[in-house]
Design an enzyme around this catalytic site. Sequence first.
Site, short mmCIF file in Angstrom:
data_model
loop_
_atom_site.label_atom_id
_atom_site.label_comp_id
_atom_site.label_asym_id
_atom_site.label_seq_id
_atom_site.Cartn_x
_atom_site.Cartn_y
_atom_site.Cartn_z
N ASP A 54 41.20 28.21 32.44
CA ASP A 54 40.35 29.31 31.98
C ASP A 54 40.86 30.58 32.65
OD1 ASP A 54 38.06 30.71 30.91
OD2 ASP A 54 37.09 30.52 32.85
N SER A 55 40.32 31.72 32.22
CA SER A 55 40.66 32.98 32.87
C SER A 55 40.16 33.00 34.32
CB SER A 55 40.01 34.13 32.11
OG SER A 55 38.60 33.95 32.10
N TYR A 108 39.73 38.10 30.87
CA TYR A 108 40.61 38.15 29.70
C TYR A 108 39.94 38.89 28.55
CZ TYR A 108 43.92 34.44 31.27
OH TYR A 108 44.88 33.70 31.92
N GLY A 109 38.61 38.76 28.49
CA GLY A 109 37.85 39.18 27.31
C GLY A 109 37.88 40.66 26.97
N CYS A 128 38.42 28.09 27.55
CA CYS A 128 38.11 29.52 27.49
C CYS A 128 38.03 29.90 26.02
CB CYS A 128 39.24 30.29 28.18
SG CYS A 128 39.11 32.08 28.07
N ASN A 129 36.88 30.39 25.58
CA ASN A 129 36.70 30.78 24.18
C ASN A 129 37.66 31.91 23.81
OD1 ASN A 129 33.83 29.57 23.09
ND2 ASN A 129 33.85 29.85 25.29
N THR A 130 37.86 32.84 24.75
CA THR A 130 38.69 34.01 24.50
C THR A 130 40.15 33.60 24.28
OG1 THR A 130 37.19 35.22 25.95
CG2 THR A 130 39.27 36.29 25.42
N GLU A 168 32.30 34.81 38.58
CA GLU A 168 33.58 34.84 39.32
C GLU A 168 33.36 35.05 40.81
OE1 GLU A 168 37.23 34.67 38.45
OE2 GLU A 168 36.02 33.44 37.13
N CYS A 181 30.95 31.73 25.90
CA CYS A 181 31.94 31.97 26.96
C CYS A 181 31.67 30.91 28.01
CB CYS A 181 31.76 33.37 27.55
SG CYS A 181 32.65 33.65 29.09
N THR A 182 32.74 30.30 28.52
CA THR A 182 32.54 29.14 29.41
C THR A 182 31.98 29.52 30.79
OG1 THR A 182 34.89 29.27 30.02
CG2 THR A 182 34.28 27.74 28.26
N HIS A 183 31.95 30.81 31.09
CA HIS A 183 31.30 31.22 32.34
C HIS A 183 29.76 31.14 32.24
CE1 HIS A 183 35.22 32.91 33.38
NE2 HIS A 183 34.78 33.13 34.60
N1 DGL Z 1 35.55 32.11 30.20
C1 DGL Z 1 36.10 32.94 29.18
C2 DGL Z 1 35.59 32.52 27.80
O1 DGL Z 1 35.17 31.41 27.60
C3 DGL Z 1 36.03 34.41 29.26
C4 DGL Z 1 35.87 35.21 30.44
C5 DGL Z 1 36.85 36.38 30.45
O2 DGL Z 1 36.54 37.44 29.89
O3 DGL Z 1 37.90 36.20 31.02
O4 DGL Z 1 35.65 33.30 26.87
#
Ligand code: DGL
Length: 261
Positions: free
Chosen positions: A14-15, A46-47, A77-79, A156, A187-189
Amino acid sequence: MENPNRDAPIGVFDSGMGGISVLKELYEIMPQEDYIYFGDSKNAPYGTRPLEEIRSLTIANVQFLLSQGAKGIVVACNTATAAAVRILREMYPKLPLVGIEPAIKPAALQPGHPVILVMATPMTIQGDKYKTLMMNYELKADIIGLPCPGLMEFVETGNTEGADLKVFLEKLLAPYLREIDSIVLGCTHYPFVRRLIQEIAGERVRIFDGGNGTAREMRRRLDAAGLLSARKEYGTVTFENSLATEEEIELSRTLFQKNLS
Ligand code: DGL
């Protein structure tokens, strides 16, 4: 490069810390597997980055995990999935590789034409994958996309319950609370702040996330490739992070132990 050894680890990335919510689901249903988790916290988030940057970071993460001997990859990570999963499939056609996308389908298939709020990064909400998902279910539900820049940063830094986070979420969700029936954590966070979101939205609102479906899909892919470990004992989980500090590894372990239900 691709590892056909069924006792090799599953690579997950993931990011940053978010994908640990998916790792938990994987470990829950495949505890006999070994895992290497890579969090790219140095380059997070990343997003809010341009598409090309997310693509090259994502490809580098996959290459790193393959260099560590991974037999399959979960893009937790969805992004990164929205930005690069198609390219990755072209690059590694034989590799068991699974991404994650917002769990709009199970939310939209609830009875009574529900109103659904999809919380995700700006990049996920802008992406074609999300638009296709929306179009597929627009007759079944009203779907509202809510970009949440700034939210992943709380997780984070290990803040999943703080008063400042609560204020942030209340402000973000307030305009929608009267009309929505469900929330999709895209988003996985966000599963790490699920309890707080539920508290703010109230018990009436049902929360969905794609972690479990992604884990089950990975198990199917490994099974089809004859790559499920037949070991009887518990596997190991190794955490790697691009910040390479002891704090990040410690936080990864803490989040992995956290009860998310
Ligand atoms: N965990 C990431 C997701 O599932 C995104 C977080 C990010 O912006 O890096 O999209």
